[in-house]
Design a protein around this motif. Structure first.
Motif, PDB file in Angstrom:
ATOM      1  N   LEU B 135       4.591   1.433  -5.644  1.00 17.68           N
ATOM      2  CA  LEU B 135       3.491   1.196  -4.793  1.00 17.68           C
ATOM      3  C   LEU B 135       2.719   2.272  -4.028  1.00 17.68           C
ATOM      4  O   LEU B 135       1.751   2.537  -3.970  1.00 17.68           O
ATOM      5  CB  LEU B 135       3.992   0.083  -3.862  1.00 17.68           C
ATOM      6  CG  LEU B 135       2.973  -0.321  -2.660  1.00 17.68           C
ATOM      7  CD1 LEU B 135       1.921  -1.246  -3.373  1.00 17.68           C
ATOM      8  CD2 LEU B 135       3.955  -1.058  -1.634  1.00 17.68           C
ATOM      9  N   PHE B 136       3.842   3.139  -3.708  1.00 23.10           N
ATOM     10  CA  PHE B 136       3.330   4.273  -2.890  1.00 23.10           C
ATOM     11  C   PHE B 136       2.795   5.245  -3.896  1.00 23.10           C
ATOM     12  O   PHE B 136       1.871   6.005  -3.324  1.00 23.10           O
ATOM     13  CB  PHE B 136       4.516   4.912  -2.017  1.00 23.10           C
ATOM     14  CG  PHE B 136       4.889   4.225  -0.560  1.00 23.10           C
ATOM     15  CD1 PHE B 136       4.243   4.537   0.418  1.00 23.10           C
ATOM     16  CD2 PHE B 136       5.550   3.061  -0.565  1.00 23.10           C
ATOM     17  CE1 PHE B 136       4.455   3.948   1.374  1.00 23.10           C
ATOM     18  CE2 PHE B 136       5.792   2.401   0.678  1.00 23.10           C
ATOM     19  CZ  PHE B 136       5.319   2.800   1.679  1.00 23.10           C
ATOM     20  N   ILE B 137       3.329   5.561  -4.921  1.00 30.08           N
ATOM     21  CA  ILE B 137       2.735   6.547  -5.899  1.00 30.08           C
ATOM     22  C   ILE B 137       1.443   6.090  -6.388  1.00 30.08           C
ATOM     23  O   ILE B 137       0.462   6.827  -6.230  1.00 30.08           O
ATOM     24  CB  ILE B 137       3.609   6.773  -7.038  1.00 30.08           C
ATOM     25  CG1 ILE B 137       4.913   7.206  -6.421  1.00 30.08           C
ATOM     26  CG2 ILE B 137       2.978   7.508  -7.744  1.00 30.08           C
ATOM     27  CD1 ILE B 137       5.929   7.822  -7.568  1.00 30.08           C
ATOM     28  N   HIS B 139      -0.732   4.242  -4.466  1.00 32.92           N
ATOM     29  CA  HIS B 139      -1.407   4.474  -3.321  1.00 32.92           C
ATOM     30  C   HIS B 139      -2.088   5.780  -3.401  1.00 32.92           C
ATOM     31  O   HIS B 139      -3.375   6.112  -3.329  1.00 32.92           O
ATOM     32  CB  HIS B 139      -0.865   4.173  -2.110  1.00 32.92           C
ATOM     33  CG  HIS B 139      -1.714   3.750  -0.794  1.00 32.92           C
ATOM     34  ND1 HIS B 139      -2.008   2.564  -0.622  1.00 32.92           N
ATOM     35  CD2 HIS B 139      -2.115   4.749  -0.200  1.00 32.92           C
ATOM     36  CE1 HIS B 139      -2.971   2.690   0.429  1.00 32.92           C
ATOM     37  NE2 HIS B 139      -2.942   3.837   1.038  1.00 32.92           N
ATOM     38  N   SER B 140      -1.289   6.786  -3.537  1.00 36.39           N
ATOM     39  CA  SER B 140      -1.791   8.096  -3.797  1.00 36.39           C
ATOM     40  C   SER B 140      -2.574   8.264  -4.698  1.00 36.39           C
ATOM     41  O   SER B 140      -3.637   9.044  -4.712  1.00 36.39           O
ATOM     42  CB  SER B 140      -0.613   9.117  -3.832  1.00 36.39           C
ATOM     43  OG  SER B 140      -0.070   9.798  -2.708  1.00 36.39           O
ATOM     44  N   GLN B 143      -5.802   7.403  -3.721  1.00 35.30           N
ATOM     45  CA  GLN B 143      -6.568   8.004  -2.967  1.00 35.30           C
ATOM     46  C   GLN B 143      -7.149   9.300  -3.558  1.00 35.30           C
ATOM     47  O   GLN B 143      -8.177   9.776  -3.510  1.00 35.30           O
ATOM     48  CB  GLN B 143      -5.596   8.456  -2.110  1.00 35.30           C
ATOM     49  CG  GLN B 143      -5.300   7.280  -0.964  1.00 35.30           C
ATOM     50  CD  GLN B 143      -4.438   7.801   0.271  1.00 35.30           C
ATOM     51  OE1 GLN B 143      -3.440   8.481  -0.011  1.00 35.30           O
ATOM     52  NE2 GLN B 143      -4.748   7.409   1.525  1.00 35.30           N
ATOM     53  N   LEU B 144      -6.584   9.589  -4.675  1.00 36.94           N
ATOM     54  CA  LEU B 144      -6.686  10.980  -5.165  1.00 36.94           C
ATOM     55  C   LEU B 144      -7.924  10.613  -6.079  1.00 36.94           C
ATOM     56  O   LEU B 144      -8.925  11.463  -6.319  1.00 36.94           O
ATOM     57  CB  LEU B 144      -5.561  11.676  -5.844  1.00 36.94           C
ATOM     58  CG  LEU B 144      -4.472  12.118  -5.242  1.00 36.94           C
ATOM     59  CD1 LEU B 144      -3.168  12.341  -5.888  1.00 36.94           C
ATOM     60  CD2 LEU B 144      -4.843  13.400  -4.549  1.00 36.94           C
ATOM     61  N   ASP B 147     -11.182   9.838  -3.768  1.00 39.13           N
ATOM     62  CA  ASP B 147     -11.372  10.718  -2.615  1.00 39.13           C
ATOM     63  C   ASP B 147     -11.127  10.196  -1.451  1.00 39.13           C
ATOM     64  O   ASP B 147     -12.091   9.874  -0.625  1.00 39.13           O
ATOM     65  CB  ASP B 147     -12.841  11.233  -2.579  1.00 39.13           C
ATOM     66  CG  ASP B 147     -13.075  12.409  -2.029  1.00 39.13           C
ATOM     67  OD1 ASP B 147     -11.952  13.099  -1.620  1.00 39.13           O
ATOM     68  OD2 ASP B 147     -14.203  12.837  -1.461  1.00 39.13           O
ATOM     69  N   GLY B 148     -10.020   9.332  -1.577  1.00 37.46           N
ATOM     70  CA  GLY B 148      -9.592   8.857  -0.027  1.00 37.46           C
ATOM     71  C   GLY B 148      -9.980   7.337   0.143  1.00 37.46           C
ATOM     72  O   GLY B 148      -9.649   6.831   0.906  1.00 37.46           O
TER      73      GLY B 148
END
Lengths: 375, 327
Positions: B135-137, B139-140, B143-144, B147-148
């Motif tokens: 889940l966290f990966i 999310h990153s 974002q990448l 662009d956020g």
């Protein structure tokens, strides 16, 4: 279809099948792992489950020690990189910033850690408090709302803490009296808290200003914000409580093996209830802290839910036995805070932080698993 | 269960009651709201709830049901929804044919599932923590990629009839998404109750060590379940993004808690205490109709959420009070 050979429990858990099988064969004359063996044979002779040779025990102890230190070393290594690449990282002001930015996450994670210690780390059958983020939002809203309505600090703070206490009591009642699994009970309570927060704030920011907020938002000795001291004081207080008094060991016993703890005369229910109530109270404290940090109650507290869970579990990496500890959670909190802060100083996109957090959790849990003491 | 069998005369009736707990609760909710709000039990409203709220939730909750059946929890269903939608919309925006875009979307879900499978089956990480990491990966990654967290809209020129068909198409007057729910729930329901593989999955879920001693390929079963869960969730992501012609970052996480709630309520309220498709579907429907009913009787959005939480808690209280009497 011919019957499959049944793998034996001990050998699987130790991960060194041939060596251990030979040891068992030598000691018992029974060939484990062969066609006739079964889990029952092993379970019927529980004393065999202890590692037979001291060499193995020593090896396990050494690697465990290294790994306990490994978590710390990793943290120090990352901090060293930040300190070298961005000298301003070690400025007292910056360290203070990290502390105060971590305060809300840290206090909530401490609450979850208490629940994990007492409830056990099996997420589905054990303890979990998903309502923490909701408690944070609701108690912050209550504090700011009463503040806007003209109430003084004592009333506001009491109401915020009372909110946390009430949430903790509802959780404890639902879990212990009504026997609802913690995952489901706290999920429902989280929804209620999030809804009540919206009712109080009407989905807008409530500003707040009071002597208490000014005091909490100020800086203490050494240029370190009061919120940072609060986080440290809470963590050290809880750690001392769990280390010095029998409370900690008993709570750990309840979490590790409830039946054995009950047989040993520990009132397991009281400990479990206490952990949820303490967790709720910490949620209330976090609410006040977040009002002080943000000068008001803003929405979006539900975003804290998963980071809190991740931080509490990441704290395992500092613990030698791979269990939840207060100090581990504190270090994990500060580490994550430093990571975000350091990335900002190094102009690395903070988009990476979540991914690194996730990869760290997996690395930590994977490493613990390899050692055979899985979460 | 065992004690229920030991005292058959009184407890069977309680067990039978429990079996109908969830349908009874849903019926009660429907009855109360149709009495309070005249517009509640109309064809238009019920269809609206089913299409707008239940369908996608049900697909994600079915993915979750598979994970719960195998004894785990898949916290990355929302990630698979998002990554599926992202891959699909990216491919559509790049001018790829829609069929290929669907393939890419599914591939993203399979990838998410494979990653989980690697962690759970190969490294032995518990499903909850493995999927939390994913889940966290995820999310990153989002974002990448955006662009956020900026939404990606399909350019007007690329909105083809095929895309509209996936997002808004229907067959025999029933929207595509509901057909998919029907198909998936029949398939997964039959899989879990009528096939050897399904029994094996449930065996792993009830007691993995016992399943291992019995010679079941536990790792392979867990891996297959992870991949299936990611793929099914990605389907929901494709439908969602085709419906709005856009990919909205982290939108999938909105489904996470509801799907956990539905799958576990379905599990808790079943007579056997196992994850099951009818229970999950009833749970999803219960959530959907509760929210809609509270809206129609004039509660504002804020109180709706409180109401839903209280109703879920009441359902759980009733369920586990019944269980106490049984057990």
């Amino acid at each position: 279809m011919p019957p499959r050979a049944v793998p034996d429990r001990v050998a699987i858990e130790r991960g060194s099948k041939p060596l251990f099988q030979r040891a068992l064969l030598r000691r018992t004359g029974v060939r484990f792992g062969g066609e006739r063996s079964s889990a029952l044979t092993v379970l019927a002779a529980p004393d065999l489950a202890a590692p037979p040779v001291s060499r193995i025990a020593r090896a396990i102890r050494v690697t465990a020690g290294l790994r306990g230190a490994g978590g710390l070393l990793l943290i120090l290594a990352v901090l060293a990189v930040f300190a070298v690449r961005a000298p301003s990282f070690l400025d007292p002001a910056n360290l203070g910033l990290i502390l105060s930015q971590s305060a809300v996450l840290g206090i909530l994670s401490l609450g979850l850690t208490l629940v994990l210690i007492t409830g056990g780390t099996d997420v589905i059958a054990g303890g979990i408090d998903l309502s923490l983020a909701g408690t944070l939002g609701l108690s912050a809203a209550v504090f700011a709302g009463l503040n806007q309505a003209g109430f003084g600090d004592p009333a506001c703070a009491a109401a915020a803490l009372g909110t946390g206490l009430a949430v903790g009591l509802v959780n404890a009642g639902a879990i212990l009296l009504l026997r609802i699994p913690p995952l489901l009970a706290t999920l429902a309570v989280m929804n209620i808290c999030a809804g009540l927060e919206l009712v109080v704030t009407e989905n807008s920011t409530i500003p707040a200003a009071s002597p208490l907020i000014d005091a909490l938002g100020g800086t203490g000795p050494l240029d370190i914000p009061v919120l940072g001291y609060l986080l440290l004081a809470l963590a050290l207080g809880l750690a001392a409580l769990l280390r010095v008094t029998p409370l900690g060991l008993r709570a750990e016993a309840v979490g590790g093996h409830p039946a054995a703890a009950r047989a040993a005369g520990i009132a397991t229910g009281r400990y479990v209830a206490g952990s949820y109530i303490a967790s709720g109270l910490l949620g209330g404290v976090a609410g006040i802290v977040s009002v002080a940090f943000l000068n008001g109650a803003t929405g979006g507290s539900s975003e804290m839910l998963l980071p809190v869970v991740a931080t509490a579990f990441l704290g395992f990496m500092v613990s030698r036995r791979f269990v939840p500890t207060i100090t581990g959670t504190l270090l994990a909190t500060l580490f994550l805070g430093s990571l975000t802060n350091g990335f900002q100083l190094l102009h690395v996109s903070t988009y990476w932080v979540n991914g690194i957090e996730g990869a760290l959790i997996l690395a930590v849990v994977g490493a613990g698993r390899v050692r055979g003491r899985a979460a | 269960m065992s004690r229920a069998q030991a005292r058959p005369s009184r407890s069977i009736s309680a067990a039978e009651l429990l079996r109908f707990g969830l349908p009874a609760m849903l019926a009660l909710v429907l009855a109360v709201f149709s009495a309070l709000a005249p517009g509640f039990l109309t064809v238009a409203n019920v269809t609206g709830v089913l299409v707008n709220s239940v369908a996608l939730n049900a697909i994600v909750a079915l993915a979750m049901t598979l994970a719960v059946a195998s004894g785990g929890t898949d916290l990355s269903v929302g990630t698979a929804v998002d990554l599926g939608g992202l891959a699909f919309i990216a491919a559509v925006s790049a001018g790829q044919p829609v069929a290929l875009a669907v393939f890419f979307g599914l591939l993203a879900g399979i990838g998410t599932g494979l990653f989980n499978a690697l962690l759970i089956a190969r490294l032995g990480v518990t499903p909850f923590l493995a999927t939390l990491g994913t889940l966290f990966i995820g999310h990153s990654l989002q974002q990448l990629a955006t662009d956020g967290g900026n939404p990606v809209y399909v350019p007007a020129g690329r909105i083809t009839p095929a895309l509209a068909l996936i997002g808004h198409g229907s067959c025999l007057g029933i929207p595509l998404s509901l057909w998919l729910v029907l198909l998936l729930s029949t398939g997964i329901g039959l899989l879990l109750t009528r096939t050897r593989f399904g029994r094996e999955v449930l065996a792993v879920g009830i007691q993995a060590p016992a399943a291992l001693y019995s010679g079941l390929p536990v790792r392979r079963i867990l891996a297959l379940i992870s991949i299936a869960s990611g793929t099914i969730a990605a389907l929901a992501g494709i439908l969602l993004s085709a419906h709005v012609n856009a990919y909205v970052p982290y939108a999938g996480n909105a489904y996470l808690l509801d799907s956990i709630g539905a799958a576990f309520i379905g599990t808790a309220l079943s007579r056997t205490g196992r994850a099951n498709v009818p229970g999950t579907l009833l749970g999803v429907a219960l959530f959907g109709f509760m929210t809609n009913g509270l809206l129609l009787i004039g509660w504002n959005f804020y109180w709706q959420q409180v109401g839903t939480g209280v109703l879920i808690l009441l359902t759980l209280i009733l369920a586990f009070a019944g269980r106490e009497r049984v057990g």
